[in-house]
Design a protein around this motif. Sequence first.
Motif, PDB file in Angstrom:
ATOM      1  N   PRO A 166       0.813  -1.215   0.000  1.00 49.17           N
ATOM      2  CA  PRO A 166       0.000   0.000   0.000  1.00 49.17           C
ATOM      3  C   PRO A 166       0.848   1.266   0.000  1.00 49.17           C
ATOM      4  O   PRO A 166       2.026   1.236   0.353  1.00 49.17           O
ATOM      5  CB  PRO A 166      -0.805  -0.125   1.303  1.00 49.17           C
ATOM      6  CG  PRO A 166       0.058  -0.978   2.196  1.00 49.17           C
ATOM      7  CD  PRO A 166       0.733  -1.949   1.277  1.00 49.17           C
ATOM      8  N   ASP A 167       0.236   2.359  -0.391  1.00 52.57           N
ATOM      9  CA  ASP A 167       0.905   3.660  -0.286  1.00 52.57           C
ATOM     10  C   ASP A 167       1.170   3.966   1.188  1.00 52.57           C
ATOM     11  O   ASP A 167       0.473   3.480   2.083  1.00 52.57           O
ATOM     12  CB  ASP A 167       0.032   4.771  -0.880  1.00 52.57           C
ATOM     13  CG  ASP A 167      -0.070   4.681  -2.394  1.00 52.57           C
ATOM     14  OD1 ASP A 167       0.594   3.810  -2.987  1.00 52.57           O
ATOM     15  OD2 ASP A 167      -0.830   5.484  -2.972  1.00 52.57           O
ATOM     16  N   ALA A 168       2.181   4.781   1.429  1.00 56.76           N
ATOM     17  CA  ALA A 168       2.572   5.109   2.804  1.00 56.76           C
ATOM     18  C   ALA A 168       1.447   5.837   3.537  1.00 56.76           C
ATOM     19  O   ALA A 168       0.817   6.738   2.985  1.00 56.76           O
ATOM     20  CB  ALA A 168       3.828   5.969   2.791  1.00 56.76           C
ATOM     21  N   LYS A 169       1.223   5.460   4.775  1.00 53.09           N
ATOM     22  CA  LYS A 169       0.165   6.059   5.589  1.00 53.09           C
ATOM     23  C   LYS A 169       0.488   7.491   5.981  1.00 53.09           C
ATOM     24  O   LYS A 169      -0.372   8.372   5.962  1.00 53.09           O
ATOM     25  CB  LYS A 169      -0.048   5.221   6.855  1.00 53.09           C
ATOM     26  CG  LYS A 169      -1.088   5.789   7.819  1.00 53.09           C
ATOM     27  CD  LYS A 169      -1.230   4.905   9.046  1.00 53.09           C
ATOM     28  CE  LYS A 169      -2.243   5.494  10.023  1.00 53.09           C
ATOM     29  NZ  LYS A 169      -2.390   4.630  11.231  1.00 53.09           N
ATOM     30  N   TYR A 170       1.759   7.753   6.321  1.00 55.36           N
ATOM     31  CA  TYR A 170       2.147   9.072   6.819  1.00 55.36           C
ATOM     32  C   TYR A 170       2.783   9.955   5.751  1.00 55.36           C
ATOM     33  O   TYR A 170       2.622  11.169   5.760  1.00 55.36           O
ATOM     34  CB  TYR A 170       3.104   8.926   8.011  1.00 55.36           C
ATOM     35  CG  TYR A 170       2.462   8.265   9.197  1.00 55.36           C
ATOM     36  CD1 TYR A 170       1.523   8.938   9.967  1.00 55.36           C
ATOM     37  CD2 TYR A 170       2.773   6.950   9.543  1.00 55.36           C
ATOM     38  CE1 TYR A 170       0.919   8.322  11.055  1.00 55.36           C
ATOM     39  CE2 TYR A 170       2.173   6.330  10.623  1.00 55.36           C
ATOM     40  CZ  TYR A 170       1.245   7.017  11.386  1.00 55.36           C
ATOM     41  OH  TYR A 170       0.642   6.400  12.448  1.00 55.36           O
ATOM     42  N   GLY A 171       3.569   9.375   4.856  1.00 53.46           N
ATOM     43  CA  GLY A 171       4.137  10.147   3.750  1.00 53.46           C
ATOM     44  C   GLY A 171       5.401  10.915   4.056  1.00 53.46           C
ATOM     45  O   GLY A 171       5.989  11.510   3.164  1.00 53.46           O
ATOM     46  N   LEU A 172       5.839  10.934   5.306  1.00 52.55           N
ATOM     47  CA  LEU A 172       7.109  11.538   5.701  1.00 52.55           C
ATOM     48  C   LEU A 172       7.922  10.504   6.474  1.00 52.55           C
ATOM     49  O   LEU A 172       7.364   9.626   7.140  1.00 52.55           O
ATOM     50  CB  LEU A 172       6.891  12.766   6.587  1.00 52.55           C
ATOM     51  CG  LEU A 172       6.204  13.979   5.972  1.00 52.55           C
ATOM     52  CD1 LEU A 172       6.115  15.094   7.009  1.00 52.55           C
ATOM     53  CD2 LEU A 172       6.928  14.473   4.724  1.00 52.55           C
ATOM     54  N   GLU A 173       9.227  10.656   6.431  1.00 50.02           N
ATOM     55  CA  GLU A 173      10.109   9.719   7.138  1.00 50.02           C
ATOM     56  C   GLU A 173       9.876   9.788   8.653  1.00 50.02           C
ATOM     57  O   GLU A 173       9.308  10.744   9.166  1.00 50.02           O
ATOM     58  CB  GLU A 173      11.572  10.041   6.826  1.00 50.02           C
ATOM     59  CG  GLU A 173      11.934   9.945   5.352  1.00 50.02           C
ATOM     60  CD  GLU A 173      11.603  11.195   4.573  1.00 50.02           C
ATOM     61  OE1 GLU A 173      11.915  11.236   3.375  1.00 50.02           O
ATOM     62  OE2 GLU A 173      11.013  12.134   5.144  1.00 50.02           O
ATOM     63  N   SER A 174      10.362   8.791   9.345  1.00 51.62           N
ATOM     64  CA  SER A 174      10.153   8.674  10.789  1.00 51.62           C
ATOM     65  C   SER A 174      10.799   9.814  11.569  1.00 51.62           C
ATOM     66  O   SER A 174      11.749  10.446  11.111  1.00 51.62           O
ATOM     67  CB  SER A 174      10.731   7.342  11.296  1.00 51.62           C
ATOM     68  OG  SER A 174      12.133   7.287  11.068  1.00 51.62           O
ATOM     69  N   THR A 175      10.265  10.061  12.746  1.00 53.26           N
ATOM     70  CA  THR A 175      10.896  10.972  13.698  1.00 53.26           C
ATOM     71  C   THR A 175      12.130  10.289  14.259  1.00 53.26           C
ATOM     72  O   THR A 175      12.053   9.155  14.741  1.00 53.26           O
ATOM     73  CB  THR A 175       9.932  11.294  14.855  1.00 53.26           C
ATOM     74  OG1 THR A 175       8.708  11.794  14.318  1.00 53.26           O
ATOM     75  CG2 THR A 175      10.539  12.320  15.803  1.00 53.26           C
ATOM     76  N   VAL A 176      13.279  10.942  14.182  1.00 55.32           N
ATOM     77  CA  VAL A 176      14.525  10.366  14.707  1.00 55.32           C
ATOM     78  C   VAL A 176      14.868  11.050  16.025  1.00 55.32           C
ATOM     79  O   VAL A 176      14.990  12.281  16.079  1.00 55.32           O
ATOM     80  CB  VAL A 176      15.686  10.513  13.710  1.00 55.32           C
ATOM     81  CG1 VAL A 176      16.973   9.937  14.309  1.00 55.32           C
ATOM     82  CG2 VAL A 176      15.359   9.810  12.399  1.00 55.32           C
ATOM     83  N   ILE A 177      15.038  10.238  17.075  1.00 56.76           N
ATOM     84  CA  ILE A 177      15.256  10.763  18.424  1.00 56.76           C
ATOM     85  C   ILE A 177      16.555  10.218  19.003  1.00 56.76           C
ATOM     86  O   ILE A 177      16.722   8.996  19.122  1.00 56.76           O
ATOM     87  CB  ILE A 177      14.094  10.394  19.359  1.00 56.76           C
ATOM     88  CG1 ILE A 177      12.746  10.741  18.711  1.00 56.76           C
ATOM     89  CG2 ILE A 177      14.235  11.095  20.699  1.00 56.76           C
ATOM     90  CD1 ILE A 177      11.786   9.585  18.654  1.00 56.76           C
ATOM     91  N   ASP A 178      17.462  11.108  19.332  1.00 56.41           N
ATOM     92  CA  ASP A 178      18.721  10.721  19.973  1.00 56.41           C
ATOM     93  C   ASP A 178      18.431  10.406  21.444  1.00 56.41           C
ATOM     94  O   ASP A 178      18.038  11.277  22.217  1.00 56.41           O
ATOM     95  CB  ASP A 178      19.732  11.864  19.858  1.00 56.41           C
ATOM     96  CG  ASP A 178      21.114  11.472  20.379  1.00 56.41           C
ATOM     97  OD1 ASP A 178      21.265  10.380  20.956  1.00 56.41           O
ATOM     98  OD2 ASP A 178      22.048  12.283  20.203  1.00 56.41           O
ATOM     99  N   CYS A 179      18.643   9.152  21.806  1.00 64.82           N
ATOM    100  CA  CYS A 179      18.367   8.698  23.174  1.00 64.82           C
ATOM    101  C   CYS A 179      19.643   8.318  23.911  1.00 64.82           C
ATOM    102  O   CYS A 179      19.605   7.571  24.901  1.00 64.82           O
ATOM    103  CB  CYS A 179      17.410   7.507  23.147  1.00 64.82           C
ATOM    104  SG  CYS A 179      15.765   7.904  22.532  1.00 64.82           S
ATOM    105  N   THR A 180      20.782   8.813  23.438  1.00 61.12           N
ATOM    106  CA  THR A 180      22.044   8.462  24.082  1.00 61.12           C
ATOM    107  C   THR A 180      22.287   9.273  25.349  1.00 61.12           C
ATOM    108  O   THR A 180      23.120   8.907  26.179  1.00 61.12           O
ATOM    109  CB  THR A 180      23.235   8.666  23.123  1.00 61.12           C
ATOM    110  OG1 THR A 180      23.245  10.027  22.665  1.00 61.12           O
ATOM    111  CG2 THR A 180      23.118   7.733  21.930  1.00 61.12           C
ATOM    112  N   GLY A 181      21.586  10.388  25.513  1.00 60.00           N
ATOM    113  CA  GLY A 181      21.744  11.227  26.697  1.00 60.00           C
ATOM    114  C   GLY A 181      20.626  11.005  27.702  1.00 60.00           C
ATOM    115  O   GLY A 181      19.821  10.076  27.577  1.00 60.00           O
ATOM    116  N   LYS A 182      20.554  11.885  28.689  1.00 58.88           N
ATOM    117  CA  LYS A 182      19.552  11.745  29.749  1.00 58.88           C
ATOM    118  C   LYS A 182      18.155  12.024  29.221  1.00 58.88           C
ATOM    119  O   LYS A 182      17.187  11.366  29.630  1.00 58.88           O
ATOM    120  CB  LYS A 182      19.887  12.701  30.896  1.00 58.88           C
ATOM    121  CG  LYS A 182      18.972  12.553  32.096  1.00 58.88           C
ATOM    122  CD  LYS A 182      19.409  13.449  33.246  1.00 58.88           C
ATOM    123  CE  LYS A 182      18.489  13.277  34.455  1.00 58.88           C
ATOM    124  NZ  LYS A 182      18.893  14.153  35.586  1.00 58.88           N
TER     125      LYS A 182
END
Length: 314
Positions: A166-182
């Motif tokens: 199917p076509d993409a539901k959201y149409g934009l790439e994922s949210t990228v979250i840096d979780c290496t810090g506090k």
Amino acid sequence: MQTKLTNSARTAARFIKSGDIVAFPTETVYGLGANAYDEKAVRKIFKAKGRPGDNPLIVHVAYKRDISVLAAEITPSAKKIIKKFFPGPATVILKKNEIVPDVVTGGLDTIAIRMPASKIAREFIKACGVPIAAPSANSSGSPSPTSFVHVLKDMKGKIPCILTGPDAKYGLESTVIDCTGKHPVILRPGSITLEQLKKLDSQTKYGRTSRKVKSPGQKYRHYKPKANVRLIADFGARIANSKNKKAFIGLSKKLAKGFELVKISRTPEEYAKNLFSFFHKCDEIGIKTIYCEKISEKGIGAAIMNRLKKAASR
């Protein structure tokens, strides 16, 4: 090279198992995947896309338990995000284990991981039996594909297989979250918004641009159609009486007069879903200038404006 189209996750997985690459659907955009443990196969992604080698990839998993194999540590902030938003359009960045080749992470000591919500994407990853490293399935710098037709037009003859879905539901790439810090730091906005993440950790914030790139979409030109992209809130006399074909996408019907092609979205979410597909359509019919309506950078508006600013950059 012939490009095979298939709707069978198992058939597509055979290409991965043989050391090759496959385009596959997700709820965000179509990805171009390889066995994340196979350095030679991953390099085929970079070659097919024309992608710089220092631009890290996201590793897609089918099970949450796979994250601990790829990451050296799952931080408390990452655990909250994984519990709330996996599977879904969110990517967490963690310190990587040595099992992950440097080609996947752009030589960094961190890894970007996500678990797609798309049923067919997870079926494909399960059938492959390994995590799948994948950027978007398009030529580097161009608009991301939200349907297999976009992939076929751009990558036909460059890749051996496209898993159709199917076509993409959201149409934009994922949210990228840096979780290496506090506290979580958003490196690339997407459908999971700052406001949603702040409910898990009120100290969540957007990251500053730096030379050290941890996420796709941070360093190089991205999302650009062949047409010129102009961002406008109030058109007035700024729409030149050009003989060249021009198009409009946005939320306001009153701004959409005098264009060869128009796409009006009822909500910001619909705007996000339509954006890349509209760019592809404009390129297909030879539009020279695309006028894109600016919107508030709240909620998913932040992701839309992020993509538009990059598409409009020179």
